[in-house]
Design a protein around this motif. Structure first.
Motif, PDB file in Angstrom:
ATOM      1  N   THR A 222       0.866  -1.184   0.000  1.00 31.84           N
ATOM      2  CA  THR A 222       0.000   0.000   0.000  1.00 31.84           C
ATOM      3  C   THR A 222       0.902   1.233   0.000  1.00 31.84           C
ATOM      4  O   THR A 222       1.976   1.229   0.600  1.00 31.84           O
ATOM      5  N   CYS A 223       0.474   2.283  -0.687  1.00 35.12           N
ATOM      6  CA  CYS A 223       1.274   3.504  -0.726  1.00 35.12           C
ATOM      7  C   CYS A 223       0.359   4.717  -0.897  1.00 35.12           C
ATOM      8  O   CYS A 223      -0.788   4.585  -1.322  1.00 35.12           O
TER       9      CYS A 223
ATOM     10  N   TYR B  36       5.752   5.776  -1.259  1.00 33.16           N
ATOM     11  CA  TYR B  36       5.431   5.895  -2.680  1.00 33.16           C
ATOM     12  C   TYR B  36       6.612   6.410  -3.494  1.00 33.16           C
ATOM     13  O   TYR B  36       6.928   5.890  -4.577  1.00 33.16           O
TER      14      TYR B  36
ATOM     15  N   GLN C  32       8.446   4.729  -6.678  1.00 30.69           N
ATOM     16  CA  GLN C  32       8.461   5.383  -7.983  1.00 30.69           C
ATOM     17  C   GLN C  32       9.886   5.525  -8.514  1.00 30.69           C
ATOM     18  O   GLN C  32      10.144   5.337  -9.701  1.00 30.69           O
TER      19      GLN C  32
ATOM     20  N   LYS D  14      11.769   1.433  -8.129  1.00 28.36           N
ATOM     21  CA  LYS D  14      11.015   0.306  -8.686  1.00 28.36           C
ATOM     22  C   LYS D  14      11.286  -0.992  -7.905  1.00 28.36           C
ATOM     23  O   LYS D  14      11.231  -1.009  -6.691  1.00 28.36           O
TER      24      LYS D  14
ATOM     25  N   ALA E 131       0.276  -7.126  -5.832  1.00 24.18           N
ATOM     26  CA  ALA E 131      -0.390  -5.911  -6.300  1.00 24.18           C
ATOM     27  C   ALA E 131       0.017  -4.738  -5.419  1.00 24.18           C
ATOM     28  O   ALA E 131       0.548  -4.925  -4.320  1.00 24.18           O
ATOM     29  N   ILE E 132      -0.226  -3.530  -5.944  1.00 23.06           N
ATOM     30  CA  ILE E 132      -0.020  -2.306  -5.176  1.00 23.06           C
ATOM     31  C   ILE E 132      -1.343  -1.564  -5.137  1.00 23.06           C
ATOM     32  O   ILE E 132      -1.994  -1.366  -6.175  1.00 23.06           O
TER      33      ILE E 132
ATOM     34  N   ASP F 209       0.031   5.791  -8.710  1.00 24.91           N
ATOM     35  CA  ASP F 209       0.658   4.624  -9.322  1.00 24.91           C
ATOM     36  C   ASP F 209       2.164   4.841  -9.447  1.00 24.91           C
ATOM     37  O   ASP F 209       2.621   5.729 -10.180  1.00 24.91           O
TER      38      ASP F 209
ATOM     39  N   LYS G  34       4.085   2.989 -11.002  1.00 19.93           N
ATOM     40  CA  LYS G  34       4.410   2.470 -12.341  1.00 19.93           C
ATOM     41  C   LYS G  34       5.573   1.470 -12.301  1.00 19.93           C
ATOM     42  O   LYS G  34       6.678   1.748 -12.744  1.00 19.93           O
TER      43      LYS G  34
ATOM     44  N   LYS H 242       0.487  -5.283 -10.761  1.00 21.92           N
ATOM     45  CA  LYS H 242      -0.811  -4.643 -10.939  1.00 21.92           C
ATOM     46  C   LYS H 242      -0.989  -3.511  -9.920  1.00 21.92           C
ATOM     47  O   LYS H 242      -0.775  -3.688  -8.725  1.00 21.92           O
ATOM     48  N   TYR H 243      -1.371  -2.319 -10.394  1.00 19.98           N
ATOM     49  CA  TYR H 243      -1.697  -1.201  -9.517  1.00 19.98           C
ATOM     50  C   TYR H 243      -3.207  -1.009  -9.510  1.00 19.98           C
ATOM     51  O   TYR H 243      -3.862  -1.016 -10.559  1.00 19.98           O
TER      52      TYR H 243
ATOM     53  N   GLY I  81      -5.950   1.686  -7.935  1.00 18.70           N
ATOM     54  CA  GLY I  81      -6.132   2.952  -7.243  1.00 18.70           C
ATOM     55  C   GLY I  81      -7.212   2.860  -6.184  1.00 18.70           C
ATOM     56  O   GLY I  81      -8.225   2.171  -6.350  1.00 18.70           O
TER      57      GLY I  81
END
Length: 914
Positions: free
Chosen positions: A697-698, A731, A735, A738, A751-752, A757, A759, A764-765, A767
């Motif tokens: 989570t971010c 986050y 970013q 990576k 997943a995030i 995002d 990226k 998988k991101y 929102g």
């Protein structure tokens, strides 16, 4: 009286079942028929001896009318049973042989392994295996040898008419020929006075047990003769080697000496089972107390008197270390009771005081002994041993709660209760007990001891606060101090028949469902053990874990741990102390090592640290000498997180690492940045195991919201959450770096979920705004379905419920959700109008989320990190800043707050840089 008790018990026994056992205790019966407990217990035990009542001696001790029980259930063959299980064995048609060895004091504790050795040797086919009992004088070797004999009879390994013959070889040390003749026998004419053939002990003990005490007194020739017999089962009497006799005798040896230096190697090779017996002081306190209790009960029966023993006598005996060991303690008890009996033989209760102890004991008391008030006077009555005052009321309450852990966990294993029910019930029991100890105890504490406990617990809490953000709390300190004071070092669960089989599973359960609390409890108890010289037990760890789990603990922020291992008396300690003081943080643990420390020793020290500390975020190991490759190969299969091994120790490098830790650098960054210009040997190693799966989570605006998203996910996922980790992460680091970031090295990231995002290819991101709108709920569920078994319908409902803007803000703050959202919405609308821009739904959602937390943060007077370029920013973006300030004027008035320039900049960044 006989009619009252007898008729009451007859009627009561008709209602007997395994769920109402407390009704059948002496205490409850006494209350119901309005007689004293001592009178009822005395009568019940007398009737047990006469065969009219059944007594079951497990906790609680219960009594049943034998005739009624036999009529309603089945015919009971015995008057006394160790447990209900033993009683109901008869209904299955099985023989109820009491396991003598399992009832020895310490059989579930300090002698557990030894008892297993003895049973293995005794049950071995073809006459068992020879047993060597090794231990100090008076530790109970002779008593244990007799118990082995009784065990063999009960197990039908030998005939009940077979003999137990004991010989102390020390008596014949100066006459080895006589010793040999006693063992092997002799024929007529072998020596002067041998006027007829004489059989030896090997022949006399045929079919039974021969116990040779102080066997180290055997000459080498005697040892050779004995091991020849052990090999072949044959021996020759002294005087004629042509005669061959056989004997099926079980051999038990005992010695106080070192086996390797005392016996022939050929003799040692014939000893497959060597049993080490601990001394009195090496046994746990509860076992020492049980031994003392048993000695006083024996004296009570011999003297036919109830014996009351002062707490000072109990305190002295528990801490006494005498040559002669358990035997010496037993003799002191016998003398003291005799002394009291001589003074008070006409009284019903004789009182044993320190003045009744032998002169040598009184001399010790005068010279140096300090009594403690931890114990109480104790009462011993052989006719009703359950009246034994084994503990204070506080200790009984503690024992009851500890036993409930086992009983309730057994119900959980049987699926009779849910996991939540078990945790809630035991948490409630723990808090009730601690409240009772703190507020309702009538016991006068020894202030010096209690003060020492409180001081050291407070010191430990301070350490946890400085290093892990665990706030000091007077209630927590007082609660734990009271528990440890009243419990002492006694082992409670050692007396529970299911403890050994349940312990590992119960610890695994709390490790899975209360990981944070378990880790803190372990850290706390390890710290306290260093300062208090206490031996803390698994049962204490379980109790305090439940207690900490019930408190409002902050989520402990995992950090990178560091250890300095250096050879020398205080080399590591000195460097760690200097660095920690200069950095004003306890970053470094020190392990000082002797010069001859081996690579095995270093490995063991590191593994011990890993077991006691959370090292998932990494461990830095600085070693002054040793093989880097050896260490990495040894540790890669055992570590729980990455480990950076540096084969170099100095104050400058420690300070350099400390400065990077202050900046909250992760272990990858530290590895990249540490002393770039100096060549040092180092290696970063990751765990060599299957990666646990995780969801990250971010949040664009910081870690606070990422942690809150983690909490909301945990609530939604409920049962499923134990299958994987949910990790809040920065986050901006994700970013920038990576998949070089830490979570990707340790976990398989599925997943995030967040507000922006980062990226990252292949991950998988989702929102947070898409979860709220419902757009990505199915995608999220599909990810989970691929990896875990889930209840899809229930999970979808939980996510829809928990991931609404109102629900999220309600979780993030204590503010009125409707009110705060309305104020922020008006401010955002005004800002959008004045700036002449159109905000996307995602940015608007992020502003709602961020500003709600901002208002609460300001109300709590929490500060943001300094921004060195803030003035430059304000000058450059003056027009936009003024508009944002103007837009939030009503918010400031509504909540009586002042929104700082630092906060305004964060709002600006969301609007223009997101």
């Amino acid at each position: 009286m006989k009619i009252d008790i007898s008729s009451y018990l007859k009627e009561l026994t008709k209602k007997f079942n395994k769920d109402n056992l407390n009704l059948f205790s002496a205490n409850n019966i006494a209350e119901k028929i309005n007689l004293s407990r001592s009178t009822v217990s005395s009568y019940l035990n007398k009737e047990v001896k006469e065969g009219n009542i059944i007594k079951v001696k497990e906790y609680p001790v219960i009594f049943l009318d034998k005739e009624t029980f036999s009529t309603l259930y089945f015919k009971a063959g015995l008057n006394e049973y160790e447990s209900l299980e033993e009683l109901f064995e008869e209904d299955k048609g099985t023989t109820c042989n009491k396991d003598i060895l399992s009832n020895i004091i310490g059989a579930r504790g300090s002698l557990k392994e030894q008892i297993e050795q003895i049973k293995t040797a005794s049950l071995y086919p073809n006459n068992g295996l020879p047993i060597m009992l090794l231990g100090p004088s008076g530790s109970g070797k002779t008593y244990l040898a007799k118990c082995i004999y009784d065990y063999c009879i009960n197990e039908k390994l030998i005939d009940k008419k077979s003999k137990f013959i004991s010989l102390n070889c020390a008596q014949y040390y100066h006459n080895p020929e006589l010793l040999s003749s006693l063992l092997f026998g002799y024929i007529k004419g072998t020596f002067t006075g041998a006027d007829k053939d004489k059989k030896g002990l090997l022949e006399s003990a045929d079919g039974g047990v021969l116990f040779l005490d102080e066997v180290h007194r055997l000459t080498e020739e005697g040892q050779e003769k004995l091991f020849t017999f052990m090999d072949s089962g044959e021996y020759s009497p002294i005087g004629d080697n042509s005669i061959k006799k056989t004997s099926r005798v079980r051999l038990i040896f005992a010695t106080t000496e070192s086996i390797q230096s005392t016996f022939l190697p050929t003799f040692i090779r014939r000893l497959p089972v060597i049993v080490n017996i601990p001394s009195f002081m090496e046994r746990p306190q509860q076992e020492r107390l049980n031994l003392i209790d048993s000695f006083f009960l024996i004296e009570s029966e011999i003297l036919k008197k109830t014996i009351k023993v002062s707490k000072n006598v109990i305190s002295f005996l528990l801490s006494s270390s005498y040559e002669g060991n358990v035997g010496k303690i037993r003799n002191i008890v016998k003398y003291s009771c005799g002394s009291s009996y001589a003074r008070m033989r006409t009284e019903d209760v004789i009182k044993v005081k320190t003045t009744d102890l032998p002169i040598e004991c009184q001399d010790r008391i005068k010279d140096s002994y300090n009594f403690t008030n931890k114990y109480q006077d104790r009462l011993y009555d052989f006719e009703c041993p359950e009246l034994l005052n084994v503990s204070s009321n506080e200790q009984k309450s503690i024992a009851t709660t500890y036993f409930q852990f086992i009983e309730e966990f057994k119900q959980l294993e049987k699926n009779n209760i849910t996991r939540e029910h078990f945790i809630n019930k035991m948490t409630n029991n723990v808090n009730i007990l601690l409240d009772d100890l703190v507020f309702n105890s009538g016991f006068t504490k020894e202030q010096s001891l209690f003060s020492v406990l409180t001081f050291n617990i407070r010191y430990t809490f301070k350490y946890l606060e400085e290093n892990y953000g665990f706030n000091q709390d007077g209630n927590k300190i007082l609660s734990i101090a009271n528990l440890l004071y009243f419990k002492g070092e006694s082992e409670i669960l050692i007396n529970h028949p299911d403890w050994n089989s349940v312990k590992a599973k119960l610890l695994l359960f709390i490790g899975t469902h209360m990981e944070n609390s378990l880790w803190l409890a372990k850290l706390m108890l390890n710290n306290l053990s260093k300062y208090l010289d206490y031996r803390f037990l698994d049962e204490d760890l379980i109790f305090i874990t439940f207690y900490l789990n019930s408190t409002e603990m902050p989520k402990i922020k995992n950090k990178v741990n560091s250890i300095i291992l250096a050879h020398g008396y205080s080399t590591a300690s000195s460097i760690a102390n200097v660095a920690n003081r200069m950095l004003k943080k306890n970053f470094f643990q020190a392990i000082d090592m002797p010069i001859d420390t081996t690579i095995d020793d270093i490995e063991n020290k590191v593994i011990e640290f890993i077991d006691n500390y959370n090292t998932e975020n990494g461990l830095i190991l600085l070693v002054d000498m040793g093989s880097l490759s050896d260490l990495t190969n040894r540790l890669k299969d055992k570590i729980k997180g990455p480990i950076l091994i540096i084969d170099y120790v100095s104050t400058p490098i420690v300070l350099e690492i400390g400065s990077l830790l202050l900046q909250e650098k992760n272990i990858n960054e530290i590895n990249d940045e540490i002393l770039k210009d100096i060549k040092i040997n180092k290696k970063l190693v990751y765990p060599n195991r299957n990666k646990k799966r995780a969801i990250l989570t971010c949040c664009y605006t910081g870690m606070g919201s990422a942690v809150q998203i983690q909490d909301i996910l945990y609530k939604s996922l409920n049962e499923t959450k134990d299958s994987f980790a949910i990790i809040p992460y920065d986050y901006h680091k994700l970013q920038k770096n990576k998949q070089k970031e830490m979570p990707f090295q340790i976990y398989d990231v599925l997943a995030i979920i967040g507000t922006a995002d980062p990226k990252i290819d292949g991950v998988k991101y989702i929102g947070l705004d898409q979860l709220i709108s419902g757009e990505e709920i199915q995608d999220f569920i599909n990810i989970l379905k691929k990896n875990f078994e889930i209840d899809e319908d229930k999970l979808k409902k939980d996510i829809l419920f928990n991931f609404s803007i109102k629900k999220i803000i309600g979780n993030l703050t204590i503010l009125d959700v409707e009110k705060v959202l309305k104020s922020i919405e008006q401010a955002v609308d005004k800002m959008e109008e004045k700036l002449d821009i159109k905000l996307s739904n995602n940015i608007r959602f992020l502003l709602y989320l961020h500003c709600s937390c901002m208002i609460e943060r300001i109300l709590r007077k929490e500060k943001l990190d300094e921004q060195l370029d803030i003035q430059e920013f304000l000058d450059k973006q003056k027009e936009k800043v003024d508009i944002i300030k103007y837009s939030f004027l009503e918010v400031q008035k509504e909540y009586s707050i002042n929104i700082s320039d630092l906060e305004i900049r964060l709002v600006h960044d969301i609007v223009f840089n997101y």
